[in-house]
Design a protein around this motif. Structure first.
Motif, PDB file in Angstrom:
ATOM      1  N   HIS A  48       0.833  -1.203   0.000  1.00 13.22           N
ATOM      2  CA  HIS A  48       0.000   0.000   0.000  1.00 13.22           C
ATOM      3  C   HIS A  48       0.868   1.254   0.000  1.00 13.22           C
ATOM      4  O   HIS A  48       0.591   2.216  -0.730  1.00 13.22           O
ATOM      5  CB  HIS A  48      -0.923  -0.004   1.220  1.00 13.22           C
ATOM      6  N   ARG A  51       2.484   1.700  -3.395  1.00 14.19           N
ATOM      7  CA  ARG A  51       1.499   2.171  -4.380  1.00 14.19           C
ATOM      8  C   ARG A  51       1.231   3.655  -4.209  1.00 14.19           C
ATOM      9  O   ARG A  51       1.114   4.404  -5.195  1.00 14.19           O
ATOM     10  CB  ARG A  51       0.206   1.367  -4.215  1.00 14.19           C
ATOM     11  N   GLU A  52       1.121   4.124  -2.970  1.00 16.35           N
ATOM     12  CA  GLU A  52       0.883   5.539  -2.709  1.00 16.35           C
ATOM     13  C   GLU A  52       2.042   6.402  -3.196  1.00 16.35           C
ATOM     14  O   GLU A  52       1.834   7.461  -3.805  1.00 16.35           O
ATOM     15  CB  GLU A  52       0.659   5.763  -1.211  1.00 16.35           C
ATOM     16  N   LYS A  53       3.269   5.958  -2.956  1.00 19.53           N
ATOM     17  CA  LYS A  53       4.441   6.723  -3.368  1.00 19.53           C
ATOM     18  C   LYS A  53       4.554   6.778  -4.893  1.00 19.53           C
ATOM     19  O   LYS A  53       4.938   7.810  -5.458  1.00 19.53           O
ATOM     20  CB  LYS A  53       5.705   6.108  -2.768  1.00 19.53           C
ATOM     21  N   GLU A  56       2.043   9.286  -6.128  1.00 20.80           N
ATOM     22  CA  GLU A  56       2.490  10.657  -5.874  1.00 20.80           C
ATOM     23  C   GLU A  56       3.525  11.097  -6.903  1.00 20.80           C
ATOM     24  O   GLU A  56       3.552  12.255  -7.310  1.00 20.80           O
ATOM     25  CB  GLU A  56       3.090  10.753  -4.467  1.00 20.80           C
ATOM     26  N   VAL A  80      -4.330  -3.233  -4.188  1.00 26.86           N
ATOM     27  CA  VAL A  80      -3.500  -2.169  -4.757  1.00 26.86           C
ATOM     28  C   VAL A  80      -3.126  -2.410  -6.213  1.00 26.86           C
ATOM     29  O   VAL A  80      -2.623  -1.500  -6.875  1.00 26.86           O
ATOM     30  CB  VAL A  80      -2.213  -1.984  -3.925  1.00 26.86           C
TER      31      VAL A  80
END
Length: 278
Positions: A48, A51-53, A56, A80
């Motif tokens: 997770h 995936r967020e990085k 971004e 994800v």
């Protein structure tokens, strides 16, 4: 936070641990279930975060993983993954085994982009019908809203690993004609919708906690339906820990029959959805 599993085993159970490992499996090692749970949660949390990085940095970059055969131990990234990338054990003559995997991906809104497991497919890697087989696999993938990667002289184990004396190549010039036909006739392949009114429930919570054949029961049930020409749709629900997908009324819309293979765990949300469906 200060607990060290390795120290705990070495101080208290090392002799028993060695004896067990020598003649059986890990299932009797103290705290092994808790250790597995910790590992699963850690890996999923990392996915997770990763995936967020990525999002971004560049929201147009897709996220996936080699998910083996879509076995339950690889499904923790389902939340994800933009698409599933399994390494499927294709069979020849073709059967419904891979079709079930495509439908499982659809249940998570993650199309399957499959790679044939070249080490286990002699016909595809060393036979004379590689191109014809790839035509079938391509049609199957496209029919289920997925994709299949074309192996190019991939290694097949015959004698020594890496021996390329008997490798063959798929004739891409033949496949290009096949792909062009699909591309040039979108009215035959695009903007379609599934007509299946039979569903099979994939319950990740049940599969993770089932000590018997929960996963085999799911795959076997869906495969049996497909092989008997009964169109089916996979409906999926998570465990609330590694996979957070929940059953929705939309998932069940249009179904006349829902099969629950070896379902032993069910959330309040899923119970409510099934009651409304009934």
């Amino acid at each position: 936070t200060s607990f060290e599993y390795g120290d705990f085993i070495r101080k208290n159970y090392y002799d028993a641990y060695k004896a067990l490992i020598a003649r059986t499996s890990y299932e009797y090692v103290p705290l092994m279930d808790e250790f597995r749970e910790y590992q699963y949660r850690s890996v999923t949390a990392f996915m997770h975060l990763l995936r967020e990085k990525i999002a971004e940095t560049d929201p147009d970059v897709y996220f996936s993983a080699n998910m083996a055969d879509l076995m339950s131990t690889f499904m923790g990234v389902a939340d994800v993954a933009d698409f599933f990338c399994p390494e499927l054990m294709y069979a020849y003559p073709i059967n419904a085994r891979t079709a079930v995997r495509y439908e499982l991906g659809n249940a998570f809104d993650a199309p399957v982009n499959a790679a044939p497991n070249c080490m286990g497919n002699k016909e595809l890697m060393t036979g004379d019908n590689a191109t014809e087989i790839m035509k079938i696999y391509t049609a199957e993938a496209y029919a289920h809203g997925g994709y299949v990667q074309v192996p190019y002289q991939a290694p097949y184990v015959s004698g020594l690993y890496g021996d390329d004396s008997d490798m063959v190549s798929t004739d891409m010039e033949v496949l290009y004609l096949y792909y062009d036909y699909i591309h040039n006739h979108p009215e035959l392949f695009m903007r379609l919708w599934p007509m299946a009114d039979v569903g099979v429930l994939y319950s990740y919570a049940s599969i993770r906690q089932y000590t018997g054949g929960g996963e085999d029961d799911f795959f076997g049930c869906a495969q049996t339906l497909i092989e008997h020409n009964i169109p089916c749709r996979v409906v999926a629900t998570g465990d609330g820990v590694l996979i957070h997908k929940q059953l929705t009324d939309q998932d069940l819309y249009g179904l006349k029959l829902l099969i629950l293979p070896s379902i032993i765990v069910m959330s309040e949300n899923d119970i409510g959805g099934l009651q409304r469906f009934v």
